[in-house]
Motif scaffolding. Sequence first.
Motif, PDB file in Angstrom:
ATOM      1  N   ALA A  72      40.661  57.571  40.749  1.00  0.00           N
ATOM      2  CA  ALA A  72      39.567  56.609  40.542  1.00  0.00           C
ATOM      3  C   ALA A  72      38.388  56.945  41.463  1.00  0.00           C
ATOM      4  O   ALA A  72      38.134  56.262  42.458  1.00  0.00           O
ATOM      5  N   HIS A  75      42.994  55.511  37.765  1.00  0.00           N
ATOM      6  CA  HIS A  75      42.121  55.495  36.588  1.00  0.00           C
ATOM      7  C   HIS A  75      42.950  55.790  35.346  1.00  0.00           C
ATOM      8  O   HIS A  75      43.854  56.630  35.382  1.00  0.00           O
ATOM      9  N   CYS A  76      42.646  55.106  34.247  1.00  0.00           N
ATOM     10  CA  CYS A  76      43.392  55.261  32.999  1.00  0.00           C
ATOM     11  C   CYS A  76      42.435  55.381  31.817  1.00  0.00           C
ATOM     12  O   CYS A  76      41.247  55.045  31.934  1.00  0.00           O
ATOM     13  N   VAL A  96      47.299  48.121  30.236  1.00  0.00           N
ATOM     14  CA  VAL A  96      46.627  49.388  30.518  1.00  0.00           C
ATOM     15  C   VAL A  96      47.449  50.530  29.934  1.00  0.00           C
ATOM     16  O   VAL A  96      48.676  50.586  30.115  1.00  0.00           O
ATOM     17  N   ILE A 136      48.666  54.145  30.115  1.00  0.00           N
ATOM     18  CA  ILE A 136      48.809  55.210  31.107  1.00  0.00           C
ATOM     19  C   ILE A 136      49.289  56.515  30.473  1.00  0.00           C
ATOM     20  O   ILE A 136      49.344  57.544  31.149  1.00  0.00           O
ATOM     21  N   LEU A 161      52.369  56.249  37.703  1.00  0.00           N
ATOM     22  CA  LEU A 161      51.518  55.072  37.802  1.00  0.00           C
ATOM     23  C   LEU A 161      52.332  53.791  37.635  1.00  0.00           C
ATOM     24  O   LEU A 161      52.008  52.764  38.231  1.00  0.00           O
ATOM     25  N   ALA A 181      52.523  50.829  40.437  1.00  0.00           N
ATOM     26  CA  ALA A 181      52.189  49.445  40.096  1.00  0.00           C
ATOM     27  C   ALA A 181      53.347  48.506  40.402  1.00  0.00           C
ATOM     28  O   ALA A 181      53.147  47.379  40.861  1.00  0.00           O
ATOM     29  N   THR A 232      47.536  45.895  41.880  1.00  0.00           N
ATOM     30  CA  THR A 232      47.160  47.141  41.222  1.00  0.00           C
ATOM     31  C   THR A 232      45.762  47.004  40.653  1.00  0.00           C
ATOM     32  O   THR A 232      45.476  46.070  39.879  1.00  0.00           O
ATOM     33  N   VAL A 269      42.660  49.019  38.621  1.00  0.00           N
ATOM     34  CA  VAL A 269      42.550  50.119  37.670  1.00  0.00           C
ATOM     35  C   VAL A 269      41.126  50.239  37.150  1.00  0.00           C
ATOM     36  O   VAL A 269      40.505  49.230  36.792  1.00  0.00           O
ATOM     37  N   VAL A 322      39.021  52.168  34.019  1.00  0.00           N
ATOM     38  CA  VAL A 322      39.363  52.724  32.701  1.00  0.00           C
ATOM     39  C   VAL A 322      38.129  53.325  32.047  1.00  0.00           C
ATOM     40  O   VAL A 322      36.994  52.925  32.318  1.00  0.00           O
ATOM     41  N   VAL A 351      49.072  44.283  36.677  1.00  0.00           N
ATOM     42  CA  VAL A 351      47.686  44.705  36.878  1.00  0.00           C
ATOM     43  C   VAL A 351      46.861  43.530  37.383  1.00  0.00           C
ATOM     44  O   VAL A 351      46.767  42.489  36.723  1.00  0.00           O
ATOM     45  N   ILE A 355      40.724  45.074  36.494  1.00  0.00           N
ATOM     46  CA  ILE A 355      40.323  46.268  35.748  1.00  0.00           C
ATOM     47  C   ILE A 355      38.802  46.345  35.753  1.00  0.00           C
ATOM     48  O   ILE A 355      38.113  45.335  35.577  1.00  0.00           O
TER      49      ILE A 355
END
Length: 273
Positions: A30, A163-164, A173, A175, A181, A185, A191, A193, A195, A219, A222
């Motif tokens: 990320a 990053h996803c 999310v 993955i 990952l 998590a 967590t 993230v 994206v 998660v 985001i």
Amino acid sequence: MTSFVSVDELAAMISDGCRLAVVRDGCGVAMSATRALIRRGVRDLRLVNVPTGGMQTDLLIGAGCVTELETSGVSLGEYGPAGRFAAAVSNGDIHIKEATCPAIHAGLQASEKGAPFMPLRGILGSDILRARPDWRTIDNPLAEHDDPLVIIPAIAPDVALFHCPMADDEGNVWIGRERDLVTMAHAARQTLVTVERRYAGNLYDDRELAAGTLSSFYVTAIAEAAEGCRPLGFPGYYEEDGDGLRAYAEASRSAASFLAYVGRHVTQAVRAP
């Protein structure tokens, strides 16, 4: 409930002193959130590489954000040594917790399962045990003969950051095949993230995507960040910026050139370490 935030808001959720787990290059680093962390001036991070580090780790160290690093290796790969990491180790500026790839995975798996430790055999007799007094050798209590094991304490990050490709409106999310990952998590308290994009619909409703989906239960927040790994690549989506990585490798060789690089590519207001 998973929150949808900006990249800067996501970075603001990582506090000074945080035990932060980050992924290896090519696994969804990320970088957009990393630059936001540096702009914010985060300090005293206890960084955990899962299981190795590259430009992200070097940037955070060079910007004075890290006081402790648990890792099985840091480099810029074909672009050369990680200059700020090497300087910090030589100068004693950060505390290094030497590890191996299996040991870091084992520590995270212990936390994932709610166990205090995980046993390993492969590092028995190695010199790394001298550097890790918290890794203890015990006798296998189930064996009828001598059977030593090394026990690795659980690694419980405050935050896992990666990053996803995409996230749906429910906060699930995707993955893909990057199963590390999931372990991160599960092990972490929070967590965060970034994206590439939002997905229309629920990822679990698609038979082809469901198996590679991380539930929103794990998660915290985001942020949408297109090309959020650059200048690193994101396999299957875009190639690394070779010229950009060479420029960083050159800049990392001295404190002055590093700060000049950060001023050009991250922020004009970064605090010197």
